[in-house]
Motif scaffolding. Structure first.
Motif, PDB file in Angstrom:
ATOM      1  N   UNK A 194       2.251 -75.297  39.839  1.00  0.00           N
ATOM      2  CA  UNK A 194       1.750 -74.147  39.449  1.00  0.00           C
ATOM      3  C   UNK A 194       2.733 -73.055  38.933  1.00  0.00           C
ATOM      4  N   UNK A 252      -4.470 -67.509  33.673  1.00  0.00           N
ATOM      5  CA  UNK A 252      -4.304 -66.763  35.174  1.00  0.00           C
ATOM      6  C   UNK A 252      -4.827 -67.466  36.227  1.00  0.00           C
ATOM      7  N   UNK A 253      -3.975 -67.315  37.524  1.00  0.00           N
ATOM      8  CA  UNK A 253      -4.099 -68.007  38.606  1.00  0.00           C
ATOM      9  C   UNK A 253      -4.029 -66.892  39.897  1.00  0.00           C
ATOM     10  N   UNK A 254      -4.569 -67.290  40.866  1.00  0.00           N
ATOM     11  CA  UNK A 254      -4.617 -66.099  42.062  1.00  0.00           C
ATOM     12  C   UNK A 254      -3.857 -66.640  43.119  1.00  0.00           C
ATOM     13  N   UNK A 255      -2.904 -65.782  43.460  1.00  0.00           N
ATOM     14  CA  UNK A 255      -1.845 -66.336  44.677  1.00  0.00           C
ATOM     15  C   UNK A 255      -2.411 -65.395  45.733  1.00  0.00           C
ATOM     16  N   UNK A 256      -2.310 -65.965  46.852  1.00  0.00           N
ATOM     17  CA  UNK A 256      -2.541 -65.130  48.176  1.00  0.00           C
ATOM     18  C   UNK A 256      -3.893 -64.862  48.419  1.00  0.00           C
ATOM     19  N   UNK A 257      -4.860 -65.801  48.064  1.00  0.00           N
ATOM     20  CA  UNK A 257      -6.431 -65.520  48.040  1.00  0.00           C
ATOM     21  C   UNK A 257      -6.791 -65.498  49.700  1.00  0.00           C
TER      22      UNK A 257
END
Lengths: 86, 399
Positions: free
Chosen positions: B203, B210-215
């Protein structure tokens, strides 16, 4: 479903979580008092308020009913109304 | 001409040798905040960047927390990154390091070991890095300047391996390694870069996708995420062995893989230690061997992942094992000692002695090691082995 390493996911996953279902009361806008100043839009912690055609509109799919908009509205144009069986 | 890719061999300070090696690797991002005794490394890297010798983006952070966060950001964008710190600075990085391990972002840190405050002390022990041991971070402890150089060459391909993807730390003793001068071989840039390979994570942060980090994760998946960090760190053990073997082939140096053994085969007494004191212990072992004592040394090179199988195998034949710890968990003994002991449980292994020694730079000489061995042998023969760890050379008059 397999987990991605590091908990990295597609963006926007929180849209699947319909937080409106957490609510037991909903803010209702008095359209005569609202002048569309946008203070409620600014303060809503869930970005659930839009100013449309000069008036505040609540997104009830995600509004958790926290009532911050009621506190912040300087024209007392928003009131909380109980929903469901309270 | 050497058959190995030697650039030059000269007498150098440890910090400069490490900085030159990182310079050869040319990480995309260097995020730093100075702290003694690590400062010479980042000063020299700043010089390399300012002189245009390397193309890294050098970022002066406003704290170690920020410096580590810069590595998090770089690694999440698929960029190779580097930082260095010591002591309190490493503690301030701790939250970010857990975050990097959990998010599987393989930034590399040099930790120049230094005691923790209070009282303020800038000399070496291992309390700073050992306090990070539960984070999922890879930790390799080195014995001398050449091993520090060679381990920095090895560490990126280990940390950035697709089956690993964890932050990594090369732990080198403050002053004794960072500020000492020794003859050092530096390696050619292209050979070093080729050995390290390229960082290609699954990733990458990309505004177009867009990506989510720290979900957020609830209890239905959190154990599995933690398990994945644990198993990745366990898998790292093989990668460290492979990197050490490949390095021996291509560069000709070998400092051990996850451990290094020194006269362990027929040893009745095996001393276990890590860091620069290992060199001192080797000298003590030579002297004791010359006197006919069957003593050996087990150097722990990789503390994380913990080389449990190697420890069990190498210690199983000994009568006594003596762990010399440069850190401790208050009320629970030396940290290395506790872990060695846990791995020998139900193993019919040696009687274990644990000394807490060399704290805050208190000097350990070959004769100190021989004294520790003598003391342990006496206790062993009188069958009065101490229950827990012993603080070596404690000055009772000050208490």
């Amino acid at each position: 479903m397999k987990l991605n390493i590091g908990g990295i996911t597609e963006a926007g996953q929180s849209k699947k979580n319909l937080t409106g279902s957490w609510r037991y009361q909903i803010p209702v806008i008095d359209q005569d008092k609202c002048n569309g100043c946008g203070i409620c839009e600014l303060f809503c912690p869930d970005s659930c308020i839009d100013i449309n055609n000069g008036r505040a509109v609540i997104d009830d799919t995600y509004c958790k009913g926290c009532g911050i908009c009621v506190k912040e509205c300087s024209r007392d144009a928003i009131v909380m109304q109980p929903e469901g069986d309270g | 001409m050497s058959k190995y890719p030697v650039k030059n061999r000269e007498i150098m300070q440890g910090s400069i040798a490490v900085a030159e090696t990182i310079g050869a690797l040319e990480p995309g991002v260097i995020g730093v905040y100075p702290i003694t005794p690590q400062t010479h490394i980042v000063e020299h890297l700043a010089r390399l960047v300012a002189n245009g010798a390397i193309n890294s983006r050098y970022i002066n952070a406003d704290s170690e927390f920020s410096a580590a966060s810069i590595l998090y950001g770089a690694a999440s964008a698929g960029v190779r990154s580097y930082s260095a710190s010591s002591s309190q600075g490493l503690l301030l990085m701790t939250e970010v390091i857990f975050n990097m391990a959990g998010t599987r972002l393989p930034g590399v840190f040099s930790a120049v070991n230094r005691s923790l405050s209070p009282p303020i002390n800038i000399q070496v022990d291992h309390q700073d890095t050992m306090t990070l041991r539960d984070s999922g971070l890879i930790q390799i402890y080195v014995e001398n300047i050449q091993e520090a150089v060679d381990t920095h060459v090895q560490i990126y391909r280990i940390a950035e391996d697709r089956e690993v993807l964890l932050p990594a730390m090369v732990c080198m003793d403050g002053w004794i390694i960072s500020h000492a001068y020794e003859p050092v071989t530096l390696w050619q840039e292209d050979a070093v870069k080729e050995f390290a390979g390229s960082y290609d994570p699954p990733f990458k942060v990309d505004p177009r996708k867009p990506l989510t980090y720290g979900a957020l994760t609830d209890d239905d998946k959190i154990t599995e995420f933690k398990y994945m960090v644990d198993s990745a760190l366990c898998r790292t053990e093989n990668k460290i062995v492979q990197a050490a073997e490949l390095f021996r082939e291509e560069f000709g140096n070998f400092h051990g893989d996850v451990v290094e053994k020194y006269y362990t085969d027929d040893a009745k007494i095996i001393i276990v230690a890590m860091g620069s004191v290992v060199g001192t212990i080797k000298e003590a072992v030579d002297r004791m061997r010359a006197g006919g004592k069957k003593v050996g040394l087990l150097k722990i090179r990789s503390f994380r992942p913990f080389p449990a199988a190697a420890v069990r195998e190498l210690l199983s034949g000994a009568e006594m094992a003596i762990v010399v710890d440069r850190s401790f968990s208050a009320s629970a003994g030396g940290i290395l000692g506790s872990e060695i002991k846990a791995n020998l449980y139900h193993q019919n292994g040696p009687v274990l002695f644990n000394y807490i020694a060399g704290i805050g730079g208190r000097e350990l000489y070959p004769h100190s090691i021989m004294e520790i061995v003598q003391e342990s042998e006496t206790a062993f023969s009188k069958d009065c082995v101490p229950d827990g760890a012993v603080f070596f050379n404690l000055n009772e008059e000050l208490l």
